[in-house]
Design a protein around this motif. Structure first.
Motif, mmCIF file in Angstrom:
data_model
loop_
_atom_site.group_PDB
_atom_site.id
_atom_site.type_symbol
_atom_site.label_atom_id
_atom_site.label_comp_id
_atom_site.label_asym_id
_atom_site.label_seq_id
_atom_site.Cartn_x
_atom_site.Cartn_y
_atom_site.Cartn_z
ATOM 1 N N LEU A 35 -2.471 24.218 -7.813
ATOM 2 C CA LEU A 35 -3.493 24.845 -7.192
ATOM 3 C C LEU A 35 -3.888 24.582 -5.652
ATOM 4 C CD1 LEU A 35 -6.217 25.050 -9.882
ATOM 5 C CD2 LEU A 35 -4.523 27.068 -9.332
ATOM 6 N N VAL A 36 -3.760 23.314 -5.475
ATOM 7 C CA VAL A 36 -4.007 22.760 -3.811
ATOM 8 C C VAL A 36 -2.769 23.299 -3.219
ATOM 9 C CG1 VAL A 36 -5.768 21.041 -4.689
ATOM 10 C CG2 VAL A 36 -3.084 20.600 -4.221
ATOM 11 N N PRO A 79 -0.691 15.286 1.762
ATOM 12 C CA PRO A 79 -0.500 14.550 0.521
ATOM 13 C C PRO A 79 0.111 15.362 -0.534
ATOM 14 C CG PRO A 79 -2.732 14.386 1.538
ATOM 15 C CD PRO A 79 -2.050 15.669 2.256
ATOM 16 N N ASP A 80 0.016 16.546 -0.847
ATOM 17 C CA ASP A 80 0.489 17.458 -1.550
ATOM 18 C C ASP A 80 2.099 18.006 -1.513
ATOM 19 O OD1 ASP A 80 -1.348 18.913 0.140
ATOM 20 O OD2 ASP A 80 -0.507 20.493 -0.610
ATOM 21 N N GLN A 81 2.464 18.056 -0.388
ATOM 22 C CA GLN A 81 3.846 18.751 -0.057
ATOM 23 C C GLN A 81 4.111 18.201 1.467
ATOM 24 O OE1 GLN A 81 2.713 22.897 -1.014
ATOM 25 N NE2 GLN A 81 3.053 23.290 1.475
ATOM 26 N N ILE A 82 5.586 18.938 1.668
ATOM 27 C CA ILE A 82 6.071 18.737 2.989
ATOM 28 C C ILE A 82 6.507 20.116 3.482
ATOM 29 C CG2 ILE A 82 7.616 17.660 4.372
ATOM 30 C CD1 ILE A 82 7.195 15.067 3.207
ATOM 31 N N ASP A 83 6.013 20.398 4.744
ATOM 32 C CA ASP A 83 6.670 21.862 5.095
ATOM 33 C C ASP A 83 7.512 21.533 6.246
ATOM 34 O OD1 ASP A 83 4.865 22.957 3.348
ATOM 35 O OD2 ASP A 83 3.624 23.715 4.891
ATOM 36 N N TYR A 126 -1.139 26.086 -3.426
ATOM 37 C CA TYR A 126 -1.338 27.281 -3.230
ATOM 38 C C TYR A 126 -2.556 27.644 -2.207
ATOM 39 C CZ TYR A 126 -2.621 32.341 -3.700
ATOM 40 O OH TYR A 126 -2.629 33.478 -3.305
ATOM 41 N N ALA A 127 -3.551 26.766 -2.344
ATOM 42 C CA ALA A 127 -4.708 26.733 -1.279
ATOM 43 C C ALA A 127 -3.898 26.259 0.151
ATOM 44 C CB ALA A 127 -5.553 26.070 -1.778
ATOM 45 N N ASN A 128 -3.226 25.422 0.154
ATOM 46 C CA ASN A 128 -2.431 24.803 1.425
ATOM 47 C C ASN A 128 -1.753 25.995 2.017
ATOM 48 O OD1 ASN A 128 -0.448 23.920 3.266
ATOM 49 N ND2 ASN A 128 -0.791 21.920 2.208
ATOM 50 N N TRP A 129 -1.029 26.749 1.338
ATOM 51 C CA TRP A 129 -0.469 28.127 1.893
ATOM 52 C C TRP A 129 -1.307 28.853 2.434
ATOM 53 C CZ3 TRP A 129 -0.060 33.114 -0.292
ATOM 54 C CH2 TRP A 129 0.851 33.868 0.620
ATOM 55 N N ARG A 130 -2.305 29.067 1.701
ATOM 56 C CA ARG A 130 -3.199 30.250 2.031
ATOM 57 C C ARG A 130 -4.114 29.720 3.428
ATOM 58 N NH1 ARG A 130 -4.820 34.386 -1.400
ATOM 59 N NH2 ARG A 130 -6.280 35.098 0.435
ATOM 60 N N ILE A 131 -4.138 28.517 3.528
ATOM 61 C CA ILE A 131 -4.821 28.152 4.986
ATOM 62 C C ILE A 131 -3.738 28.275 6.093
ATOM 63 C CG2 ILE A 131 -5.591 25.794 6.034
ATOM 64 C CD1 ILE A 131 -6.777 24.988 3.084
ATOM 65 N N ASN A 132 -2.555 27.826 5.693
ATOM 66 C CA ASN A 132 -1.461 27.809 7.032
ATOM 67 C C ASN A 132 -1.123 29.157 7.214
ATOM 68 O OD1 ASN A 132 -1.347 25.036 8.076
ATOM 69 N ND2 ASN A 132 -1.091 24.367 5.860
ATOM 70 N N ARG A 133 -1.177 29.935 6.171
ATOM 71 C CA ARG A 133 -1.115 31.288 6.361
ATOM 72 C C ARG A 133 -1.621 32.009 7.392
ATOM 73 N NH1 ARG A 133 -1.286 36.154 2.076
ATOM 74 N NH2 ARG A 133 -3.414 35.846 2.273
#
Length: 395
Positions: free
Chosen positions: A318-319, A284-288, A321-328
């Motif tokens: 902020l979410v 919902p927040d971005q596309i990788d 960034y949280a998304n990145w931390r989760i997927n890292r």
């Protein structure tokens, strides 16, 4: 965990219950053959249209020993060319991105227009046989799907990107991919694994509850997969049960509403793998975006980009960034897995493993690869030189 029933091709394929054999994940002759048969005719993403906003803006993609440049012309059209001067094969533009009024070779100053035409040759009279019109930059086919720019080195009559994505185009439409912008630099990461190993793992459903504790906490039992032609789809709904992991809990708690998305998509993570080596992770927040480009029989490079719609809300930043931390963490877990699978593929003890009826994505990929290269049905490598012998219509 839900799955769509296996495709009808499985019922006709005597090898449908077997995975691809280990020898094709490291054999140099098979690697060379699949580069020609599968990768060169496949579509590869270069960038988003917004990365080529103005005339002269260009982006380059290096893969399979080629360097391709996509460029916006003065007429607004996006074209792609081999980044090779027709004089002495010099690379014309250097780097991953730039902007130019004309493309000038740094070796002998041969000059090309943005549409690829050769327009300037120093000492022109020194080349009596030279025809300017016949010596423009060699074009590369371009396909644009929902704002993303794809190229392919050879046309084997295969479907366009839009045709491949057609089964899911309507459910992707609300995300407004055309209006998205890249929110970070293109990132590349080398991996000591065969390119197919990355794709297999991406579409593998059975390892999620075993190897990805974070995704299991986020999705609960909602993770589902299906295969439709040229595309694999995976999905999971964010659980209402709050995760004990701080970044996962933060994402669950603070993910803001996205007004243009349907209610069912507000807390849905979607994954699409496009044949043969690309994937979109749609949140919902971005596309990788990720593609895995072969560099040798036992290595590849991951090329990644992140896109999003403009959104100045603090909670959205902020979410993300949280998304990145989760997927890292997920990426680190997957890297550990695929490196060890690659090592196991090299063992003489391994031929091909059984594949479950629920593993519909792996079945779909294997069926397409076997159709293109029938030798992939063999559990042991054939005698060297097999790819150079006359080929029957089918095995």
């Amino acid at each position: 965990m839900a799955t769509r029933a296996p495709q009808p091709i499985d019922a006709r394929d005597p090898d449908a219950d077997w995975s691809l054999p280990g020898w094709i994940y490291g054999d140099p002759e098979f690697h060379a053959f699949e580069m020609a048969r599968i990768l060169r005719p496949s579509w590869q993403i270069v960038c988003h249209e917004s990365d080529l906003a103005a005339p002269g803006d260009w982006r380059a993609l290096a893969y399979l020993g080629e360097n391709v440049v996509a460029i916006r012309g003065g007429d607004g059209a996006i074209r792609a060319f081999h980044n090779v001067c027709r004089h002495r094969a010099m690379r014309i533009v250097e780097g991953d991105a730039g902007c130019a009024r004309k493309l000038v070779c740094p070796y002998h100053a041969w000059t090309y227009e943005l549409d690829g035409r050769l327009s300037g040759v120093p000492m022109r009279r020194d080349y009596p046989a030279l025809e300017l019109d016949a010596n423009g930059l060699v074009p590369v086919q371009v396909s644009i799907w929902r704002g993303f720019v794809f190229v392919r080195l050879e046309d084997d009559g295969g479907p366009s990107v839009a045709e491949m994505m057609a089964p899911y185009d309507s459910e992707i439409a609300p995300y407004r991919l055309e209006a998205m912008r890249r929110i970070g630099d293109v990132r590349t990461r080398e991996r000591a694994v065969n390119w197919k190993n990355v794709g297999d793992n991406y579409s593998d459903n059975l390892h999620i509850p075993v190897a990805h504790d974070g995704l299991t906490r986020l999705f609960g039992k909602s993770y589902a997969i299906e295969a439709a032609g040229w595309v694999d789809k995976m999905s999971g709904y964010l659980s209402d049960r709050r995760s004990a992991n701080p970044w996962e809990a933060f994402y669950q708690r603070h993910l803001p509403r996205v007004d243009h998305l349907p209610e069912a998509n507000q807390r849905l993570w979607l994954y699409y793998k496009l044949w043969p080596n690309m994937a979109f992770d749609i949140y919902p927040d971005q596309i990788d975006f990720m593609q895995w480009l072969p560099t040798s029989p036992t290595s590849c490079v991951l090329r990644e980009m992140v896109f999003a719609l403009p959104d100045a809300r603090r909670e959205m930043k902020l979410v993300r960034y949280a998304n990145w931390r989760i997927n890292r963490v997920v990426n680190a877990e997957d890297t550990w897995l695929i490196e060890r699978v690659q090592q196991g593929m090299a063992s003489q003890s391994y031929t091909a493993g059984p594949i479950g009826a629920s593993e519909v994505c792996l079945r779909s990929f294997a069926a397409k690869l076997r159709a293109l290269i029938p030798e992939a049905r063999l559990h042991r490598a054939p005698a060297p030189g097999w790819s150079r012998r006359p080929r029957p219509g089918a095995l």
